[in-house]
Design an enzyme around this catalytic site. Sequence first.
Site, PDB file in Angstrom:
ATOM      1  N   GLU A 121      24.338  29.334  74.250  1.00 30.92           N
ATOM      2  CA  GLU A 121      22.919  29.602  73.962  1.00 30.92           C
ATOM      3  C   GLU A 121      22.038  28.353  73.933  1.00 30.92           C
ATOM      4  O   GLU A 121      21.283  28.143  72.991  1.00 30.92           O
ATOM      5  CB  GLU A 121      22.792  30.354  72.629  1.00 30.92           C
ATOM      6  CG  GLU A 121      23.552  31.665  72.604  1.00 30.92           C
ATOM      7  CD  GLU A 121      23.447  32.400  71.263  1.00 30.92           C
ATOM      8  OE1 GLU A 121      22.957  31.814  70.287  1.00 30.92           O
ATOM      9  OE2 GLU A 121      23.852  33.572  71.220  1.00 30.92           O
ATOM     10  N   GLU A 150      30.230  39.366  75.581  1.00 32.57           N
ATOM     11  CA  GLU A 150      29.931  39.890  74.241  1.00 32.57           C
ATOM     12  C   GLU A 150      29.224  41.231  74.385  1.00 32.57           C
ATOM     13  O   GLU A 150      28.101  41.416  73.935  1.00 32.57           O
ATOM     14  CB  GLU A 150      29.038  38.907  73.464  1.00 32.57           C
ATOM     15  CG  GLU A 150      29.630  37.522  73.351  1.00 32.57           C
ATOM     16  CD  GLU A 150      28.819  36.579  72.473  1.00 32.57           C
ATOM     17  OE1 GLU A 150      27.963  37.038  71.708  1.00 32.57           O
ATOM     18  OE2 GLU A 150      29.068  35.364  72.574  1.00 32.57           O
TER      19      GLU A 150
END
Length: 350
Positions: A157, A263
Amino acid sequence: MLFDYSKITTISLLILFTSCQPETAGPCTFEQALHGQAPYPLGFAADVAAFRFDPDYQNHSSFHFNSITAENALKMEHIQPARGGFEFVQADSLVNLALRKGMRVHGHTLIWHNQNPPWLSTFSGDRQAWIDLMKEHINTVIQHFSGRIHSWDVVNEAFEDNGDLRETVWRNGIGDDYIELAFQFAAEADPDAMLFYNDYNLWRKSAKCRAVLALAEHLQKKGIPIQGIGFQGHIDIRGPGQREIELALEELSALGLQVHISELDVSVNPLGKASPDLEGNFGKQAEVYRMVAEAYTSSVPADQQFGITFWGLADAHSWIPSFFNRADAPLLWDANYMPKPALCGFMDGI
Ligand code: XIL
């Protein structure tokens, strides 16, 4: 209640298989091992204590999945809670048990802006001190698991949705090149490890997706190893649409790297309604799961399919209700491990 897997006969499997009707939101009774249905590994994010000590959790997960990611145990706050004090007991127990169960272990994550130990935010030092600190963390963790964990989310991220680099402790301490340094250190620590960049909201051909493409190309041009991209895939019943998913997957696949849907979960209460009709959205949820599986197959060449990892085992274990403080049911099985339409939808898309 958990299934007694030993009692499943070939005939009942055949009946169960043919009774799987994802297009209707009717009962989904599929009970075969999920991972046996896909040509690529299927994984889940695991809670260490449940995986070790809850027999239902352990049986269900090892029956259905052949890949595992520690949901939290490898994050820096757990692995290096005190400066230079590495704590591997929890993560080791998860990794060793998973390997005994024949699962592939994917490492998540080395460098991130969240779930860092409190001491990191007060660490002060010049650029070189930050580089040394990052290198020590990456080296120590990768080398500890070398031979057991073969793939890592090296950086997680790092971008904002608009494609700008996110402001993080690492970027503040080191500068914009902290990402390439992290990959370089990871490759030096274990030349055999597969190194991934992992992020969310990469689905649409978004600014963030373009930034990740540019990063990967930059690393490739400089000869810094990167082997894969992780599409997190925290999505919901509103989409994205199949073509949007496919376009993003196709573009990233064109880099020639492994592509991991890392995810995956599909929220049925994205607006956080106080009294949501969760079950009323299970049909839509099944359709989104079907689309993702189908897009993965059609857009990622077989030899670049690293696999699909679900973020949690069954609805009772999802991070969403506690993290976002809302009722939700984003996974393939309900709180009693009963198959949801989502499971049949996903199966249908494979
Ligand atoms: C989440 C875990 O599931 C939660 O248990 C924890 O409280 C917060 O982090 N993106 C990631 C994951 O890369 O590490 C996050 O996991 C979910 C979002």
